[in-house]
Structures are given as structure tokens and as C-alpha cells.
Design an enzyme around this catalytic site. Structure first.
Site, mmCIF file in Angstrom:
data_model
loop_
_atom_site.group_PDB
_atom_site.id
_atom_site.type_symbol
_atom_site.label_atom_id
_atom_site.label_comp_id
_atom_site.label_asym_id
_atom_site.label_seq_id
_atom_site.Cartn_x
_atom_site.Cartn_y
_atom_site.Cartn_z
ATOM 1 N N SER A 111 0.878 -1.231 0.105
ATOM 2 C CA SER A 111 -0.070 -0.094 -0.179
ATOM 3 C C SER A 111 0.613 1.353 0.082
ATOM 4 C CB SER A 111 -0.995 0.032 1.207
ATOM 5 O OG SER A 111 -1.978 1.042 1.209
ATOM 6 N N HIS A 112 0.624 1.976 1.056
ATOM 7 C CA HIS A 112 1.218 3.370 1.080
ATOM 8 C C HIS A 112 2.671 3.426 1.669
ATOM 9 C CE1 HIS A 112 -0.863 2.148 4.722
ATOM 10 N NE2 HIS A 112 0.256 3.096 5.325
ATOM 11 N N ASP A 275 -2.436 6.566 -3.442
ATOM 12 C CA ASP A 275 -1.270 5.927 -2.793
ATOM 13 C C ASP A 275 -0.645 4.725 -3.531
ATOM 14 O OD1 ASP A 275 -3.408 4.220 -2.646
ATOM 15 O OD2 ASP A 275 -2.500 3.238 -0.659
ATOM 16 N N ASP A 277 -1.073 1.536 -4.009
ATOM 17 C CA ASP A 277 -1.758 0.579 -4.816
ATOM 18 C C ASP A 277 -3.079 1.296 -5.126
ATOM 19 O OD1 ASP A 277 -2.548 0.696 -2.128
ATOM 20 O OD2 ASP A 277 -3.437 -1.399 -2.198
ATOM 21 N N ASP A 279 -5.603 2.815 -3.599
ATOM 22 C CA ASP A 279 -6.916 2.479 -3.060
ATOM 23 C C ASP A 279 -7.044 3.759 -1.877
ATOM 24 O OD1 ASP A 279 -5.077 1.685 -1.255
ATOM 25 O OD2 ASP A 279 -6.058 -0.018 -0.628
ATOM 26 N N ARG A 280 -6.181 4.532 -1.708
ATOM 27 C CA ARG A 280 -6.467 5.599 -0.735
ATOM 28 C C ARG A 280 -6.389 6.980 -1.791
ATOM 29 N NH1 ARG A 280 -2.774 5.206 4.527
ATOM 30 N NH2 ARG A 280 -3.309 3.126 5.159
ATOM 31 N N LYS A 374 -11.482 -0.116 -1.247
ATOM 32 C CA LYS A 374 -11.633 1.324 -1.314
ATOM 33 C C LYS A 374 -10.739 1.748 -2.555
ATOM 34 C CE LYS A 374 -7.594 2.107 1.713
ATOM 35 N NZ LYS A 374 -7.306 0.980 2.480
HETATM 36 C C1 G16 Z 1 -5.165 -0.605 5.312
HETATM 37 C C2 G16 Z 1 -6.597 -1.232 5.454
HETATM 38 C C3 G16 Z 1 -7.443 -0.229 6.117
HETATM 39 C C4 G16 Z 1 -6.899 0.574 7.332
HETATM 40 C C5 G16 Z 1 -5.627 1.062 6.881
HETATM 41 C C6 G16 Z 1 -4.911 1.460 8.332
HETATM 42 O O1 G16 Z 1 -4.905 0.326 4.276
HETATM 43 O O2 G16 Z 1 -7.230 -1.654 4.315
HETATM 44 O O3 G16 Z 1 -8.926 -0.577 6.280
HETATM 45 O O4 G16 Z 1 -7.515 1.692 7.544
HETATM 46 O O5 G16 Z 1 -4.873 -0.080 6.458
HETATM 47 O O6 G16 Z 1 -4.768 0.410 9.207
HETATM 48 P P1 G16 Z 1 -4.048 0.538 10.382
HETATM 49 O O7 G16 Z 1 -4.465 1.532 11.244
HETATM 50 O O8 G16 Z 1 -4.127 -1.005 11.150
HETATM 51 O O9 G16 Z 1 -2.548 0.656 9.896
HETATM 52 P P2 G16 Z 1 -4.015 0.227 3.167
HETATM 53 O O10 G16 Z 1 -4.205 1.298 2.135
HETATM 54 O O11 G16 Z 1 -2.829 0.143 3.987
HETATM 55 O O12 G16 Z 1 -4.280 -1.213 2.469
#
Ligand code: G16
Length: 541
Positions: A111-112, A275, A277, A279-280, A374
Site C-alpha cells: 500500500s502506502h 497511494d 496501490d 486505493d487511498r 476502497k
Molecule cells: C489498510 C486497510 C484499511 C486501514 C488501513 C490502516 O489500508 O485496508 O482498512 O484503515 O490499513 O490500518 P492500520 O491503522 O491498522 O495501520 P491500506 O491502504 O494500507 O491497505
């Protein structure tokens, strides 16, 4: 086809969103193979079925895709669909799974989080609805990974991932597909592209920062080619294995250039970023940053202006730490508001059951029932559709929203890479005193209630406990504490701070000022400074 002996690793527990580790961890012999085999061993009935594979293009993406293809063949999948160059944004992968009625998909992303030889990598399994595997599946994968002793793989040459077309690996078909086409077509179905195009042709200026991550090709195609935004509107559009050395995290720290531009005199009308991937999303209007929680509420309140949502919303869902701004919109619309634990996977059941249409999280994620992830560009396009129809600026829409609904001032303070024991100790101590907090006073505010959030899924009846500590104050303010489930080193303490302000005359106060007493209270209640040794958060969003 070969069956290879292996020994299990004990650390393959999927977190909030799949297994995320540093690249050198994934590069250990058999580490990737063990995890993928543990995924396959936890599934039933995929013989001859389709598997989707794609990733965000980060370092190690291509190598893992080759392994996944060969293992999928050896395990009996009938067909694999792979994004060209190994690229599929997370929402695009979700769409490909749904559209092709695939059995599931492997999404390779952290992800990010930053990418590169010493940075982060991740593997996530999505089920046939296109969404992240629910906890019962990830628990089964973890249990399997702890005892696994063999994996299956085909010994065949690598597949050319860059050539669109069909090849065979063993008896399995491998189709390399266009990464963007299906996704762009879906967006065109959901939104009024003609209205957005006309708006842009009329002089509306936008900028989108793809952060050298996966959304570059998607944003170029949709925003510039299909909607006519000026060439150069999409910045940093070439996906790079290390994201150009930056964190592909669309927040005010890592997308600071965009923020500075949007606050300048020469700002375009609309700024956005996505971000690693895809999704953000980050949304910034001329002179105004829209918090993800506010963005969810504003999108929900105006969604009916886009063709896909003209018939209204079935319900609105948000993760618990997300501000309650969206709940006020749900109330006004007369639809149900759902509060789930952090993690997109918790929205899947609500969407599948038709209980919610729009979902969102404070962590910069918003989406709808069009896929089961997302979706960064979806949020950008819904904003553009709303702006085109309303003919007002982002700032005017935000201010009118606050006047109508009241404003939920909101900030998240992250303390990254803190000592794991210290972080666990802080949470344990908070839990221990939860029962005694109600009725006490902190910084002149009275605590109305305190609990550890537990979620009962209304669809499958499962319970997820210990999902974050909530301190609720009289007057509708709130502090939430939880530990992140996506970090790869140490622990990250997240503190979510929220104050509801109904009085429009007070909506101009800067957020840090509006939240100052709650920020002080957060430290006083949990002893953050004393226990973590940190005087201030590493990131404020
Ligand atoms: C993932 C999850 C999200 C979550 C985020 C932060 O996002 O898909 O639902 O809100 O992590 O999670 P945490 O607070 O546990 O670090 P992504 O964009 O990283 O896949």
C-alpha cells in the site's frame, strides 16, 4: 510439477490488510512459496477456476508474480489473469475478480508503505466478491502457515508479463490483460463523464499526484485522455519500483508539494493524490484540505448527483475511528449508519448484503459497492462529478456542509516505530482502567463513557473484539487509541481526536486549536509521552 519440502515460518500472520514485511524477509528461501501455498491450502473448490494476480509495481512484484503463476498452475487453477507488467491497482484487481467471476485474487502490495530492496512488500488474498479475505480466512491461512511442510510449483520458464495475450503454464491458461481498460470503463459507467469533461473544457483546472505509484497509468487515461484535463495535470505518473524514493502515502506530510500548491495563489481548482496501490485518496480544494472523514460525509451527502447513485444510498458505513460526520448525513438521508472495525474487509459483508452503498475510513479510503476495495480514483471522480453538477468550489461545498450538519473537527496523531513492549503496555494499562474512567474529569472535560470497541457483524454474526479504545466525552467529543496493523517495524500508536462543533461561527478555528484540550487529555489519560519517550507525534493527518 514439483512438490517441494519446506519448513514453516512462525511470523506469517496477516495484519489489517494482508501480510506485510520488509523485502528481505520475503526474500528468504521459501517464504513467498510458503505463504502462497498456505493461502491455497486454506481455500476449497478452486480446481479449474480463475485466479487474478496483480500488484502495485513495487520492488519484488515481478518475481512474486512469476512464483504465484507457477504455483497456481501446480495447485490446479484453470486460468490466471495478470495485469500487464504485473500492474493492477487494488480497486482494479477487485473489479477484474468480480467481472470475470474469478475464484479470488492475489494482490501484491504494501500500500502506502515505501518500496525498494530494503523497504516493504505485501501479499493479500481477495475472495470471489473482490474484497479482502475475511478474518476467518486470514486466520486459517496463518494457522496453515505455521505447520506447512510442502508446496507445489511448476518448473516452467517465466511468463512475459509485458506482452498482452495468452500463454500456457502447465495445463493452466495465463492471460496478460490490459491493466487499465476494464477499470476505466467501469468509471465511465458510474459517473457523468460528459459533465466533468464540459467543466474541464470551461477552464476548471485540476492536478493529480500519482506519487510514482500504480495510479499513474489509470489517471493519465481517465483524467487526461478521457476527460480532457491538460497534459501534465497528472504528475509523477510513471510507476517506479521504489516510488522515486518517497512514501507513496497521500497525506499532508508525504504529499506536501501538492498541499503547498493548493494553498498558493496560483492553485488549480482541485488537487488530489493516491497511494502505492491506488486505493487511498487525498482531496484538497483551492485553499482547503478536506479530511478523509469529511470527504466521506460530503461524498455521501452529494452522491445522488452522480448517475450511479442517483437512486440514493442504502446505507453508509465507516470504520470506528473515522469521525462521526458521516453518521449525521445518514441520519438526514434516513439511512442506516454502520460502525465497523478498522480494515476494509469489514465492509464486505455490508456491501454484499446490500446494507451499505458508500463506505469510508479516516485512513484516506473511500469507496462504494462498485468494487469491494476502497478506491482512490473513484473518490476523485465522484468529487469531480459533484463539482461539475453543483458549479461551486470545494471550499464552498465544505463550508455549506459544515453549516448544515455541524463540523467534526478531526486529527489523527501517529507515533511511529515506537518500542513494541511500551506500546502494548500503554494499551494494556488503558484497558485495565477503562471501567473507572466514566464520570472522571480531564482537562476540564467530563468522560461520559469508555470502552474497548467490539463489533458484531450484522450479516454473519461474527464478533471482533479489542478493536480500539474509545474515550467519549460529554458534548460529543472523543479520543480513540489503537495500534496499527499495517506497520513493518516496531509499533505504531494511533490516536484519533474528534470534536463536534455545531456553531458555524466557530468553524473557522484552526484544527489544532479546536482540539487543543483533547490533545492534552489524550496524553494525560494514556501517558503517551512518558511511556513512548516521544514528545510529539511523527505524523499528524
Ligand atoms: C489498510 C486497510 C484499511 C486501514 C488501513 C490502516 O489500508 O485496508 O482498512 O484503515 O490499513 O490500518 P492500520 O491503522 O491498522 O495501520 P491500506 O491502504 O494500507 O491497505
Amino acid at each position: 510439477m514439483k512438490t517441494v519440502s519446506t519448513t514453516p515460518f512462525q511470523d506469517q500472520k496477516p495484519g489489517t490488510s494482508g501480510l506485510r514485511k520488509k523485502v528481505p524477509v520475503f526474500q528468504q528461501p521459501n517464504y513467498v512459496e510458503n505463504f502462497i501455498q498456505s493461502v491455497f491450502d486454506s481455500l476449497e473448490g478452486f480446481e479449474g477456476q480463475t485466479l487474478v494476480i496483480g500488484g502495485d509495481g513495487r520492488f519484488f512484484n515481478r518475481e512474486v508474480i512469476q512464483i504465484a503463476i507457477k504455483m497456481a498452475s501446480a495447485n490446479g487453477f484453470g486460468r490466471v489473469l495478470v495485469g500487464q507488467g504485473g500492474i493492477l491497482s487494488t480497486p482494479a484487481a477487485s473489479n477484474v475478480i468480480r467481472k470475470n467471476k474469478a475464484f479470488g485474487g492475489l494482490i501484491l502490495s504494501a500500500s502506502h508503505n515505501p518500496g525498494g530492496p530494503n523497504e516493504d512488500f505485501g501479499i493479500k488474498y481477495n475472495t470471489g466478491n473482490g474484497g479482502p479475505a475475511p478474518e476467518k480466512v486470514t486466520d486459517a491461512i496463518y494457522a496453515r502457515s505455521r505447520v506447512i511442510d510442502t508446496y507445489k510449483i511448476c518448473e516452467t520458464p517465466d511468463v512475459d508479463l509485458d506482452q498482452i495475450g495468452r500463454v500456457e503454464v502447465g495445463t493452466m491458461d495465463v492471460e496478460i490483460i490490459d491493466s487499465v481498460a476494464d477499470y476505466a470503463a467501469l468509471m465511465e459507467e458510474l459517473f457523468d463523464f460528459a459533465a466533468i469533461k464540459a467543466k474541464i473544457a470551461g477552464g476548471f483546472r485540476l492536478t493529480f499526484d500519482a506519487m510514482h505509484a500504480v495510479t499513474g497509468p489509470y489517471a493519465k487515461e481517465i483524467l487526461e485522455r478521457r476527460l480532457g484535463a491538460a497534459e501534465g495535470s497528472v504528475k509523477n505518473f510513471v510507476p517506479l519500483e521504489d516510488f522515486g524514493g518517497h512514501h507513496p502515502d497521500p497525506n499532508l506530510v508525504h504529499a506536501k508539494d501538492l498541499y503547498d500548491l493548493m494553498m498558493s495563489d496560483d492553485a488549480p481548482d482541485f488537487g488530489a493524490a493516491s497511494d502505492g496501490d491506488g486505493d487511498r485518496n487525498l482531496i484538497i480544494g483551492k485553499g482547503i484540505f478536506v479530511t478523509p472523514s469529511d470527504s466521506l460525509a460530503m461524498l455521501a451527502a452529494n452522491a445522488h448527483l452522480a448517475p450511479a447513485y442517483a437512486g440514493g444510498l442504502k446505507g453508509i458505513a465507516r470504520s470506528m475511528p473515522t469521525s462521526r460526520a458521516a453518521d449525521r448525513v445518514a441520519e438526514k438521508l434516513g439511512v442506516k449508519a454502520y460502525e465497523t472495525p478498522t480494515g476494509w474487509k469489514f465492509f464486505g459483508n455490508l456491501l454484499d448484503a446490500g446494507l451499505a452503498t458508500i463506505c469510508g475510513e479516516e485512513s484516506a479510503g473511500t469507496g462504494s459497492d462498485h468494487v469491494r476495495e476502497k478506491d482512490g480514483l473513484w473518490a476523485v471522480l465522484l468529487w469531480l462529478n459533484i463539482l461539475a453538477v453543483r458549479g461551486e468550489s470545494v471550499k464552498a461545498i465544505a463550508e455549506a456542509h459544515w453549516t448544515e450538519y455541524g463540523r467534526n473537527f478531526y486529527a489523527r496523531h501517529d507515533y511511529e516505530d515506537v518500542d513494541t513492549q511500551a506500546a502494548n503496555g500503554l494499551v494494556a494499562e488503558l484497558r485495565e482502567k477503562l471501567d473507572r474512567l466514566a464520570g472522571t474529569s480531564v482537562q476540564g472535560m467530563t468522560i461520559a463513557a469508555a470502552d474497548d470497541f467490539s463489533y458484531l457483524d450484522p450479516v454473519d454474526g461474527s464478533t471482533s473484539a479489542n478493536q480500539g479504545i474509545r474515550i467519549l466525552f460529554e458534548g460529543d467529543s472523543r479520543i480513540v487509541y489503537r495500534l496499527s496493523g499495517t506497520g513493518t517495524s516496531g509499533a505504531t500508536l494511533r490516536v484519533y481526536i474528534e470534536r463536534f462543533e455545531p456553531d458555524a461561527a466557530k468553524h473557522d478555528v484552526p484544527t489544532p486549536e479546536a482540539l487543543a484540550d483533547l490533545i492534552a487529555a489524550a496524553d494525560e489519560i494514556a501517558g503517551i509521552r512518558a511511556k513512548t519517550g516521544r514528545n510529539e507525534p511523527s505524523v499528524i493527518t
